[in-house]
Design an enzyme around this catalytic site. Sequence first.
Site, PDB file in Angstrom:
ATOM      1  N   VAL A  15       0.835  -1.198   0.000  1.00 46.29           N
ATOM      2  CA  VAL A  15       0.000   0.000   0.000  1.00 46.29           C
ATOM      3  C   VAL A  15       0.876   1.256   0.000  1.00 46.29           C
ATOM      4  O   VAL A  15       0.755   2.121  -0.879  1.00 46.29           O
ATOM      5  CB  VAL A  15      -0.958   0.000   1.217  1.00 46.29           C
ATOM      6  N   ARG A  41      13.957  -3.981   2.658  1.00 43.70           N
ATOM      7  CA  ARG A  41      12.850  -3.464   1.855  1.00 43.70           C
ATOM      8  C   ARG A  41      13.185  -2.084   1.291  1.00 43.70           C
ATOM      9  O   ARG A  41      12.946  -1.798   0.115  1.00 43.70           O
ATOM     10  CB  ARG A  41      11.609  -3.355   2.735  1.00 43.70           C
ATOM     11  N   SER A 130      -3.609   2.241   6.594  1.00 43.83           N
ATOM     12  CA  SER A 130      -3.837   0.805   6.809  1.00 43.83           C
ATOM     13  C   SER A 130      -5.314   0.590   7.099  1.00 43.83           C
ATOM     14  O   SER A 130      -5.986   1.466   7.625  1.00 43.83           O
ATOM     15  CB  SER A 130      -3.052   0.293   8.007  1.00 43.83           C
ATOM     16  N   PHE A 162      -8.173   1.933  -1.348  1.00 48.62           N
ATOM     17  CA  PHE A 162      -9.023   0.926  -2.004  1.00 48.62           C
ATOM     18  C   PHE A 162      -8.331   0.242  -3.175  1.00 48.62           C
ATOM     19  O   PHE A 162      -8.970  -0.482  -3.932  1.00 48.62           O
ATOM     20  CB  PHE A 162     -10.320   1.574  -2.493  1.00 48.62           C
ATOM     21  N   ASN A 224     -14.634  -4.230   1.409  1.00 50.72           N
ATOM     22  CA  ASN A 224     -13.978  -5.526   1.192  1.00 50.72           C
ATOM     23  C   ASN A 224     -14.916  -6.686   1.504  1.00 50.72           C
ATOM     24  O   ASN A 224     -14.912  -7.701   0.811  1.00 50.72           O
ATOM     25  CB  ASN A 224     -12.697  -5.627   2.028  1.00 50.72           C
ATOM     26  N   PHE A 226     -18.175  -6.726   1.168  1.00 49.12           N
ATOM     27  CA  PHE A 226     -19.146  -6.845   0.064  1.00 49.12           C
ATOM     28  C   PHE A 226     -18.505  -7.522  -1.149  1.00 49.12           C
ATOM     29  O   PHE A 226     -19.123  -8.357  -1.805  1.00 49.12           O
ATOM     30  CB  PHE A 226     -19.677  -5.457  -0.338  1.00 49.12           C
ATOM     31  N   CYS A 276      -6.294  -9.012   2.161  1.00 50.13           N
ATOM     32  CA  CYS A 276      -7.343  -8.181   2.770  1.00 50.13           C
ATOM     33  C   CYS A 276      -8.640  -8.901   3.110  1.00 50.13           C
ATOM     34  O   CYS A 276      -9.148  -8.762   4.208  1.00 50.13           O
ATOM     35  CB  CYS A 276      -7.676  -7.027   1.832  1.00 50.13           C
ATOM     36  N   LYS A 279      -8.867 -11.276   6.265  1.00 49.77           N
ATOM     37  CA  LYS A 279      -8.473 -10.505   7.448  1.00 49.77           C
ATOM     38  C   LYS A 279      -9.546  -9.473   7.804  1.00 49.77           C
ATOM     39  O   LYS A 279      -9.937  -9.334   8.967  1.00 49.77           O
ATOM     40  CB  LYS A 279      -7.141  -9.808   7.141  1.00 49.77           C
TER      41      LYS A 279
HETATM   42  C1  UDX Z   1      -9.038  -6.129  -2.542  1.00 48.05           C
HETATM   43  C2  UDX Z   1     -10.029  -5.005  -2.918  1.00 48.05           C
HETATM   44  O1  UDX Z   1     -10.495  -5.214  -4.255  1.00 48.05           O
HETATM   45  C3  UDX Z   1      -9.357  -3.646  -2.800  1.00 48.05           C
HETATM   46  O2  UDX Z   1     -10.299  -2.607  -3.057  1.00 48.05           O
HETATM   47  C4  UDX Z   1      -8.798  -3.496  -1.396  1.00 48.05           C
HETATM   48  O3  UDX Z   1      -8.116  -2.256  -1.267  1.00 48.05           O
HETATM   49  C5  UDX Z   1      -7.865  -4.646  -1.065  1.00 48.05           C
HETATM   50  O4  UDX Z   1      -8.526  -5.894  -1.241  1.00 48.05           O
HETATM   51  P1  UDX Z   1      -7.034  -7.380  -3.796  1.00 48.05           P
HETATM   52  O5  UDX Z   1      -6.998  -8.282  -2.601  1.00 48.05           O
HETATM   53  O6  UDX Z   1      -5.761  -6.808  -4.310  1.00 48.05           O
HETATM   54  O7  UDX Z   1      -7.990  -6.124  -3.501  1.00 48.05           O
HETATM   55  O8  UDX Z   1      -7.686  -8.187  -5.006  1.00 48.05           O
HETATM   56  P2  UDX Z   1      -9.133  -8.389  -5.643  1.00 48.05           P
HETATM   57  O9  UDX Z   1      -9.050  -8.045  -7.082  1.00 48.05           O
HETATM   58  O10 UDX Z   1     -10.202  -7.748  -4.874  1.00 48.05           O
HETATM   59  O11 UDX Z   1      -9.297  -9.981  -5.571  1.00 48.05           O
HETATM   60  C6  UDX Z   1      -9.380 -10.663  -4.336  1.00 48.05           C
HETATM   61  C7  UDX Z   1      -9.525 -12.152  -4.568  1.00 48.05           C
HETATM   62  O12 UDX Z   1     -10.816 -12.473  -5.095  1.00 48.05           O
HETATM   63  C8  UDX Z   1      -8.519 -12.736  -5.555  1.00 48.05           C
HETATM   64  O13 UDX Z   1      -8.047 -13.979  -5.071  1.00 48.05           O
HETATM   65  C9  UDX Z   1      -9.330 -12.919  -6.813  1.00 48.05           C
HETATM   66  O14 UDX Z   1      -8.817 -13.902  -7.660  1.00 48.05           O
HETATM   67  C10 UDX Z   1     -10.676 -13.302  -6.232  1.00 48.05           C
HETATM   68  N1  UDX Z   1     -11.807 -13.044  -7.161  1.00 48.05           N
HETATM   69  C11 UDX Z   1     -12.106 -11.771  -7.546  1.00 48.05           C
HETATM   70  C12 UDX Z   1     -12.586 -14.107  -7.626  1.00 48.05           C
HETATM   71  O15 UDX Z   1     -12.334 -15.268  -7.278  1.00 48.05           O
HETATM   72  N2  UDX Z   1     -13.634 -13.838  -8.461  1.00 48.05           N
HETATM   73  C13 UDX Z   1     -13.955 -12.580  -8.870  1.00 48.05           C
HETATM   74  O16 UDX Z   1     -14.934 -12.417  -9.621  1.00 48.05           O
HETATM   75  C14 UDX Z   1     -13.158 -11.508  -8.396  1.00 48.05           C
HETATM   76  P1  ADP Z   2       0.301  -3.691   3.198  1.00 48.57           P
HETATM   77  O1  ADP Z   2      -0.141  -4.760   2.229  1.00 48.57           O
HETATM   78  O2  ADP Z   2      -0.804  -3.242   4.128  1.00 48.57           O
HETATM   79  O3  ADP Z   2       0.999  -2.541   2.564  1.00 48.57           O
HETATM   80  P2  ADP Z   2       2.851  -4.857   3.988  1.00 48.57           P
HETATM   81  O4  ADP Z   2       3.089  -5.974   4.938  1.00 48.57           O
HETATM   82  O5  ADP Z   2       3.144  -5.025   2.532  1.00 48.57           O
HETATM   83  O6  ADP Z   2       1.337  -4.400   4.216  1.00 48.57           O
HETATM   84  O7  ADP Z   2       3.675  -3.576   4.452  1.00 48.57           O
HETATM   85  C1  ADP Z   2       3.735  -3.067   5.739  1.00 48.57           C
HETATM   86  C2  ADP Z   2       5.147  -2.522   5.996  1.00 48.57           C
HETATM   87  O8  ADP Z   2       5.148  -1.822   7.257  1.00 48.57           O
HETATM   88  C3  ADP Z   2       6.234  -3.596   6.103  1.00 48.57           C
HETATM   89  O9  ADP Z   2       7.251  -3.327   5.139  1.00 48.57           O
HETATM   90  C4  ADP Z   2       6.778  -3.446   7.541  1.00 48.57           C
HETATM   91  O10 ADP Z   2       8.180  -3.662   7.635  1.00 48.57           O
HETATM   92  C5  ADP Z   2       6.441  -1.996   7.858  1.00 48.57           C
HETATM   93  N1  ADP Z   2       6.351  -1.679   9.289  1.00 48.57           N
HETATM   94  C6  ADP Z   2       5.716  -2.363  10.269  1.00 48.57           C
HETATM   95  N2  ADP Z   2       5.856  -1.739  11.467  1.00 48.57           N
HETATM   96  C7  ADP Z   2       6.598  -0.620  11.245  1.00 48.57           C
HETATM   97  C8  ADP Z   2       7.094   0.465  12.077  1.00 48.57           C
HETATM   98  N3  ADP Z   2       6.838   0.512  13.397  1.00 48.57           N
HETATM   99  N4  ADP Z   2       7.813   1.446  11.493  1.00 48.57           N
HETATM  100  C9  ADP Z   2       8.079   1.396  10.166  1.00 48.57           C
HETATM  101  N5  ADP Z   2       7.661   0.429   9.336  1.00 48.57           N
HETATM  102  C10 ADP Z   2       6.923  -0.571   9.849  1.00 48.57           C
END
Ligand code: UDX
Ligand code: ADP
Length: 459
Positions: A15, A41, A130, A162, A224, A226, A276, A279
């Site tokens: 993100v 990273r 987040s 999003f 998410n 929905f 997402c 969770k």
């Molecule tokens: C999701 C939300 O779309 C996004 O807005 C939010 O910020 C984070 O979570 P993401 O997890 O990146 O995004 O992927 P998404 O495209 O939503 O797909 C999620 C899962 O659903 C994937 O495993 C995808 O393959 C599955 N999926 C999606 C299906 O199985 N069928 C569908 O029709 C659509």
């Molecule tokens: P997301 O998918 O929500 O972006 P990620 O796990 O990819 O989540 O990224 C979260 C990042 O935040 C990781 O790179 C992690 O090292 C970092 N992080 C966690 N705690 C701290 C902190 N206290 N200060 C700085 N970075 C942090």
Amino acid sequence: MHFEKRILCIGAGYVGGPTMAMIAYKCPRYQVTVVDINPERIAAWNSDQLPIYEPGLDEIVKAVRGKNLFFSTDIARGIKEAEIIFVSVNTPTKLFGIGAGRAADLQYWEKTARQILEHADSSKIIVEKSTLPVKTALAMERILNASPRPGIHFEVLSNPEFLAEGSAINDLENPDRVLIGSRETEEGRKARDELVELYAHWVPRERIITSNIWSSELSKLVANAFLAQRVSSINSISALCEKTEADIGEVARAVGMDHRIGDKFLNASVGFGGSCFKKDILNLVYICQYYGLDEVAEYWEQVIKINQYQQQRFIQKMIHAMFNTLAGKRICLFGFAFKANTGDTRESPAIFIARKLLEEQAIVVVSDPKALPNARLDLADAEGEIHYIEDPYQAAQGCHAIALLTEWDLYRHLDYEKIYRSMVQPAFLFDGRNILDHHRLFAIGFNVFPIGKPALTHF
Ligand code: UDX
Ligand code: ADP
């Protein structure tokens, strides 16, 4: 160069990284710094090999890195210099204590609040990026304002992200909406206006919506939930289709043409994955239980249960089709990422499928154009014979079956006659995404098992 504003993002993940790259790209007069506790990273963000794969991301990072976008491990300095601090650290599901397996683990989140408090020597706007349980901003405010210092004020805003992986750059550039939640105080409104101004550099005003802070936090969880619910809904119907000779593709098409329902997110699959959906629903369930809303909690929990059921059904179908034994059989997985166009494998159904196949003593061959490094980590502790082969032709060679688990475009365009000839007969193909031409595959000789459609078998 004198910058109009200094922005910091804590957390350089899926993100934080892309979002800040877009802000830097669209706001050349803002200085944008991204910090992380993980030095590898940050080093990767500063190299030619970015830590995440996202179409279009490399170009944007290259265009602005070193100009107004910086990646660093110096969190203290970042906090001191910035006027606006985005927080996008990970908030995984809590694995211990009260709420284990459901509630969000807010330890990283709280740590950042304390870091901000320790290093800030001027007022800051803190932006929750987040995904967080509703009412987290209150905890943030309490920590930050526990020992007030004269002239220093922390204003907390909620601005959930999003973006979806694989289309992050487009989602950031052309968002359906940007949501900013704030307190209805003078300071709250002022902070909100600053954030509106930032996004207005490229997002049309009518797409920037504001709300109270709790609605904003909750909206992200609900959006998410929905989306995941739609996938579980269509997947539940796919099970019924397999019993009744209805075709899930035809049903989804007919249902989706009702403009009130819409045709997006109706693709039946082996199940949803990603960091997402599960969770956030667990989190929603936990919050509902916390407030004594057990019926509401159960309703949403069912979305996750159907997702597990769909994955179990897939594996059972494989075992049953292949004469109730997979022991010693070589099975190739086409795709390991949780969806196409990403190397991310978090919560990918492929992890569950691979482990179940290994439990059945199958030999598993994992193929994926971007996700093999993550797949190796996911299966590091799994017992059994696993091979990782990127080339799909080599991967399928000598296999008894292919299970297509990720809808990568490349799998649509392979020479399946060549693949068929290289496999052990009778050859099986389980299409967990319904993206292949099943009748053609059947004509080639495969026994074909789609999702929610009649199987095509030669016996
Ligand atoms: C999701 C939300 O779309 C996004 O807005 C939010 O910020 C984070 O979570 P993401 O997890 O990146 O995004 O992927 P998404 O495209 O939503 O797909 C999620 C899962 O659903 C994937 O495993 C995808 O393959 C599955 N999926 C999606 C299906 O199985 N069928 C569908 O029709 C659509
Ligand atoms: P997301 O998918 O929500 O972006 P990620 O796990 O990819 O989540 O990224 C979260 C990042 O935040 C990781 O790179 C992690 O090292 C970092 N992080 C966690 N705690 C701290 C902190 N206290 N200060 C700085 N970075 C942090």
